[in-house]
Design an enzyme around this catalytic site. Sequence first.
Site, PDB file in Angstrom:
ATOM      1  CE  LYS A 129      40.811  96.061 -13.986  1.00  0.00           C
ATOM      2  NZ  LYS A 129      40.136  96.749 -13.317  1.00  0.00           N
TER       3      LYS A 129
HETATM    4  C1  LIG Z   1      39.723  97.632 -13.917  1.00  0.00           C
HETATM    5  C2  LIG Z   1      38.047  98.115 -13.778  1.00  0.00           C
HETATM    6  C3  LIG Z   1      37.111  98.624 -15.655  1.00  0.00           C
HETATM    7  C4  LIG Z   1      37.978  98.869 -16.684  1.00  0.00           C
HETATM    8  O1  LIG Z   1      38.453  98.686 -17.080  1.00  0.00           O
HETATM    9  P1  LIG Z   1      39.939  99.063 -18.251  1.00  0.00           P
HETATM   10  O2  LIG Z   1      40.338  97.838 -18.754  1.00  0.00           O
HETATM   11  O3  LIG Z   1      40.830  99.621 -17.348  1.00  0.00           O
HETATM   12  O4  LIG Z   1      39.183 100.048 -19.369  1.00  0.00           O
HETATM   13  C5  LIG Z   1      35.498  98.727 -15.478  1.00  0.00           C
HETATM   14  N1  LIG Z   1      34.864  97.951 -14.226  1.00  0.00           N
HETATM   15  C6  LIG Z   1      35.805  97.550 -13.334  1.00  0.00           C
HETATM   16  C7  LIG Z   1      35.266  96.797 -12.049  1.00  0.00           C
HETATM   17  C8  LIG Z   1      37.365  97.310 -13.220  1.00  0.00           C
HETATM   18  O5  LIG Z   1      37.758  96.374 -12.448  1.00  0.00           O
END
Ligand SMILES: *Cc1c(COP(=O)(O)O)cnc(C)c1O
Length: 491
Positions: A129
């Site tokens: 993120k």
């Molecule tokens: C947020 C997240 C995901 C999922 O991503 P999306 O964009 O919601 O599909 C997968 N792995 C981790 C470690 C995350 O923080």
Amino acid sequence: MHYVSTRAASAAESQAPQQFSDILLGGLAPDGGLYLPSEYPQVTGSELDAWRKLPYADLAFEILRKFATDIPDADLKALTARTYTAAVYRNAREGEAASDITPLRVLEQDGDKTLILQALSNGPTLAFKDMAMQLLGNLFEYTLAKNNAELNIFGATSGDTGSAAEYAMRGKKGIRVFMLSPHKKMSAFQTAQMFSLQDPNIFNIAVEGVFDDCQDMVKAVSNDLDFKARQKIGTVNSINWARVVAQVVYYFRGYLAATTSNDQKVSFTVPSGNFGNICAGHIARMMGLPIDKLVVATNENNVLDEFFRTGVYRVRKASETYHTSSPSMDISKASNFERFVYDLVGRDANRVRALFQKVETDGGFDLSGKPGSDGDEFRLVANYGFVSGCSNHANRLDTIREVLDDYGITIDTHTADGIKVAREHIAPGVPMIVLETALAAKFNETILEAVGMDVERPAGFEDIESLPQKFIVMPPDVAKMKGYIAEHTGL
Ligand SMILES: *Cc1c(COP(=O)(O)O)cnc(C)c1O
């Protein structure tokens, strides 16, 4: 370049065309839809050739300028240069160059089968993120300064999103962050990551309750439109368009790093929850990036896997949503999925509105084409390259163990979901790139269970739990919450 809502009414009724900066600070469109560009910008072969040599920040600039046409090039270039630096993405593994920002590691090359890991989690909070949120912090600060405006971000988190937002917005002019989290319910590591921030514009509020109580407080505050306007409240959730578009960049980067010429294809496997990450892959493919398959990997919360196997989209109730050892993928409905459905139904906003109204009333829709279904567009899914798979806790433990044994690296639980499903879809002659969405250090308990050893933490994180923490504890009381916000914004 302008943006439309996936639920836009007829052209006559629809709102004025929106530019990138108009939708940057907002969430949903006023009609409840999500924003998408009116058409996807296309990338030519000669552009791809030229981009092979570019540092990550310059590649990000080239791609973003196709979407953010209302930001002057010089400003955008300065923003990407400030965001994608080796200092920000410093948590690269041994043998990886931090300056690559999203370094690739070939795990396996067996005949013409290739399995590659692309590290997206080398940023400040050790999860993917950061890739988008760090850019968002700089874009927000830039846009607010230009308009002499300020923004108070208000959200709830059970882990990854809240800390990525705080690390992106800390110290930014014109921005405050009020972040709710359930008191004593996050891991010690996650709590320490957030609460050790001492920046005066970051407010951590530990709510005496569970995550749902936090989310209810956010909803209550958001539904008070007067308060929201007066306090200049905004959010940074995963439907934010700028977050999605920032993620498009690393699909290009992965492709360019794994190939030598544009007639080659690659596939990507993406550990998925809200469909934000893989939605960016879909957009990259629609722009002309030679992607063969986009593999959706879910955990036991298999809403998306079910759709891509059957054409039935069925959201889950809270009671049917499992708490798993890949918690950032524990979702009951996929908030970005509507963007793909819009393309799948031929950009027919009336269809999209009807389908997602059905999600509200009936809990889902069915595009399988079977008698009584809501449509037959599932037959078109293959044209978009999508396939899927899912995994469970035992699969994650096995995969973490195998990857450590075979390749000598420790992966996190979400990435393990990705590798497990990637192996089911790997095809001869097409490199399979698995997106690594977090570093293992964040999920030590499960790693310990899998391999019987603690994970080594990246430098600087060794004693994070012993740093001084700044937070307040509050009951789930909306009036108190509003009072606290008003007191600290002075608005
Ligand atoms: C947020 C997240 C995901 C999922 O991503 P999306 O964009 O919601 O599909 C997968 N792995 C981790 C470690 C995350 O923080």
